[in-house]
Design an enzyme around this catalytic site. Structure first.
Site, PDB file in Angstrom:
ATOM      1  N   PRO A 117       0.746  -1.318  -0.085  1.00 19.00           N
ATOM      2  CA  PRO A 117       0.001  -0.067  -0.030  1.00 19.00           C
ATOM      3  C   PRO A 117       0.722   1.160   0.004  1.00 19.00           C
ATOM      4  O   PRO A 117       1.665   1.387   0.592  1.00 19.00           O
ATOM      5  CB  PRO A 117      -0.825  -0.132   1.324  1.00 19.00           C
ATOM      6  CG  PRO A 117      -0.301  -1.138   2.052  1.00 19.00           C
ATOM      7  CD  PRO A 117       0.342  -2.118   1.204  1.00 19.00           C
ATOM      8  N   ASN A 118       0.153   2.196  -0.731  1.00 20.26           N
ATOM      9  CA  ASN A 118       0.659   3.528  -0.788  1.00 20.26           C
ATOM     10  C   ASN A 118       2.176   3.590  -1.602  1.00 20.26           C
ATOM     11  O   ASN A 118       2.677   5.021  -1.812  1.00 20.26           O
ATOM     12  CB  ASN A 118       1.157   4.121   0.493  1.00 20.26           C
ATOM     13  CG  ASN A 118      -0.299   4.391   1.080  1.00 20.26           C
ATOM     14  OD1 ASN A 118      -1.200   4.919   0.800  1.00 20.26           O
ATOM     15  ND2 ASN A 118      -0.291   3.698   2.526  1.00 20.26           N
ATOM     16  N   HIS A 173      12.828  -2.611   1.814  1.00 20.91           N
ATOM     17  CA  HIS A 173      12.287  -1.027   2.264  1.00 20.91           C
ATOM     18  C   HIS A 173      13.220   0.083   1.625  1.00 20.91           C
ATOM     19  O   HIS A 173      14.395  -0.052   1.857  1.00 20.91           O
ATOM     20  CB  HIS A 173      12.184  -1.051   3.692  1.00 20.91           C
ATOM     21  CG  HIS A 173      11.353  -2.304   4.441  1.00 20.91           C
ATOM     22  ND1 HIS A 173      10.070  -2.355   4.275  1.00 20.91           N
ATOM     23  CD2 HIS A 173      11.840  -3.314   4.975  1.00 20.91           C
ATOM     24  CE1 HIS A 173       9.588  -3.296   4.877  1.00 20.91           C
ATOM     25  NE2 HIS A 173      10.501  -4.127   5.111  1.00 20.91           N
ATOM     26  N   ARG A 222      13.464   4.282  12.370  1.00 16.48           N
ATOM     27  CA  ARG A 222      12.185   5.012  12.508  1.00 16.48           C
ATOM     28  C   ARG A 222      11.278   4.389  13.658  1.00 16.48           C
ATOM     29  O   ARG A 222      11.764   4.030  14.676  1.00 16.48           O
ATOM     30  CB  ARG A 222      11.279   4.810  11.126  1.00 16.48           C
ATOM     31  CG  ARG A 222      12.405   5.182   9.732  1.00 16.48           C
ATOM     32  CD  ARG A 222      11.348   5.157   8.505  1.00 16.48           C
ATOM     33  NE  ARG A 222      10.217   5.744   8.672  1.00 16.48           N
ATOM     34  CZ  ARG A 222       9.134   5.826   7.543  1.00 16.48           C
ATOM     35  NH1 ARG A 222       9.463   5.007   6.834  1.00 16.48           N
ATOM     36  NH2 ARG A 222       8.214   6.121   7.706  1.00 16.48           N
ATOM     37  N   ARG A 234       4.336  10.985  -1.704  1.00 16.15           N
ATOM     38  CA  ARG A 234       4.288  10.750  -0.247  1.00 16.15           C
ATOM     39  C   ARG A 234       5.372  11.027   0.250  1.00 16.15           C
ATOM     40  O   ARG A 234       6.625  10.729  -0.274  1.00 16.15           O
ATOM     41  CB  ARG A 234       3.741   9.283  -0.207  1.00 16.15           C
ATOM     42  CG  ARG A 234       4.816   8.262  -0.464  1.00 16.15           C
ATOM     43  CD  ARG A 234       4.242   6.821   0.070  1.00 16.15           C
ATOM     44  NE  ARG A 234       4.262   6.553   1.403  1.00 16.15           N
ATOM     45  CZ  ARG A 234       4.443   5.391   1.801  1.00 16.15           C
ATOM     46  NH1 ARG A 234       4.677   4.379   1.144  1.00 16.15           N
ATOM     47  NH2 ARG A 234       4.210   5.132   3.217  1.00 16.15           N
ATOM     48  N   ASN A 284       8.064  -5.546  -1.282  1.00 16.47           N
ATOM     49  CA  ASN A 284       8.016  -4.247  -0.065  1.00 16.47           C
ATOM     50  C   ASN A 284       6.617  -4.517   0.306  1.00 16.47           C
ATOM     51  O   ASN A 284       5.809  -3.755  -0.187  1.00 16.47           O
ATOM     52  CB  ASN A 284       8.694  -3.213  -1.110  1.00 16.47           C
ATOM     53  CG  ASN A 284       8.431  -1.989   0.270  1.00 16.47           C
ATOM     54  OD1 ASN A 284       8.169  -2.080   1.331  1.00 16.47           O
ATOM     55  ND2 ASN A 284       8.960  -0.721  -0.231  1.00 16.47           N
ATOM     56  N   ALA A 301       3.159  -1.061   4.781  1.00 21.74           N
ATOM     57  CA  ALA A 301       2.741  -0.922   6.287  1.00 21.74           C
ATOM     58  C   ALA A 301       2.306  -2.298   6.568  1.00 21.74           C
ATOM     59  O   ALA A 301       2.221  -2.893   7.724  1.00 21.74           O
ATOM     60  CB  ALA A 301       1.312  -0.084   6.125  1.00 21.74           C
ATOM     61  N   GLU A 358      13.069  -9.086   1.020  1.00 23.94           N
ATOM     62  CA  GLU A 358      12.245  -8.173   1.484  1.00 23.94           C
ATOM     63  C   GLU A 358      12.978  -6.873   1.443  1.00 23.94           C
ATOM     64  O   GLU A 358      14.091  -6.701   1.759  1.00 23.94           O
ATOM     65  CB  GLU A 358      11.973  -8.185   3.015  1.00 23.94           C
ATOM     66  CG  GLU A 358      11.292  -7.162   4.051  1.00 23.94           C
ATOM     67  CD  GLU A 358      11.316  -7.585   5.357  1.00 23.94           C
ATOM     68  OE1 GLU A 358      12.162  -8.358   5.948  1.00 23.94           O
ATOM     69  OE2 GLU A 358      10.837  -6.506   6.165  1.00 23.94           O
ATOM     70  N   TYR A 371      11.026   9.085   1.322  1.00 28.50           N
ATOM     71  CA  TYR A 371      11.064   8.234   0.392  1.00 28.50           C
ATOM     72  C   TYR A 371      11.737   8.914  -1.043  1.00 28.50           C
ATOM     73  O   TYR A 371      11.799   7.883  -1.939  1.00 28.50           O
ATOM     74  CB  TYR A 371       9.657   7.760   0.190  1.00 28.50           C
ATOM     75  CG  TYR A 371       9.071   6.973   1.275  1.00 28.50           C
ATOM     76  CD1 TYR A 371       9.574   5.795   1.799  1.00 28.50           C
ATOM     77  CD2 TYR A 371       7.805   7.472   1.933  1.00 28.50           C
ATOM     78  CE1 TYR A 371       8.983   4.971   2.788  1.00 28.50           C
ATOM     79  CE2 TYR A 371       7.498   6.861   3.027  1.00 28.50           C
ATOM     80  CZ  TYR A 371       7.816   5.736   3.381  1.00 28.50           C
ATOM     81  OH  TYR A 371       7.332   5.082   4.465  1.00 28.50           O
TER      82      TYR A 371
END
Ligand code: DQA
Length: 153
Positions: free
Chosen positions: A9-10, A100, A107, A17, A74, A77, A98, A22
């Site tokens: 998502p996103n 990111h 974070r 964003r 990825n 969330a 994986e 990012y």
């Protein structure tokens, strides 16, 4: 060799964003960089994004039947919440990396949990779009090594 590049998502909002986290690159640019790199290293890729957990689960299940050799995921969330994605990865047992874009380990506390991490062969964080390219290279090498081992008996 065929890889699925799966984005949660996103990530379709990249470039819009939180550019401070990012970057300014758009999702279209990310897709182009992945496509160019896959041509350079000689692998086939399918790039897919969804904002919906169940659709991501469906896509992972499909990759079992479509004989996908490796997955770059990825989960965005859903990394921090989704047992369903973990179970899907365990069900299909396809080598997965994986990725990111941001350095999640630096974070918020809620980003320190990754459910999918239990089912992946490597995690790459904080390298921006390059992380996806590194993941493709890693998967390719990993699969080539394993193939050599299995042909040796
Ligand atoms: C992300 C990190 C996640 O915590 C976040 O929810 C995202 C993107 C990353 O690529 O850095 O959507 O997966």
């Amino acid at each position: 060799m065929k890889f699925l590049i799966l984005n949660g998502p996103n990530l379709n909002m990249l470039g819009i964003r939180e550019p401070g986290i990012y970057g300014n690159g758009t999702y279209e640019e990310l897709k182009m960089r992945i496509t160019d790199h896959s041509i350079t290293v000689g692998v086939e890729v399918e790039i897919f994004q969804s904002n919906h957990e169940g659709v991501l689960v469906d896509k992972l299940q499909e990759s079992y039947f479509n004989k996908i050799d490796g997955i770059v995921i990825n989960p965005a969330a859903y990394t921090h919440t989704s047992v369903a994605l973990l179970d899907a990865l365990k069900s299909i047992a396809i080598p997965t990396v994986e990725v990111h874009i941001s350095k999640v380990e630096e974070r918020e506390n809620f980003r320190q949990v990754s459910y999918v991490r239990q089912a992946v062969i490597k995690t790459i964080t904080g390298k921006g779009f390059d992380g996806y390219l590194e993941a493709i290279d890693y998967l390719k090498e990993y699969l080539e090594k394993n193939e050599r081992k299995s042909t040796k008996g």
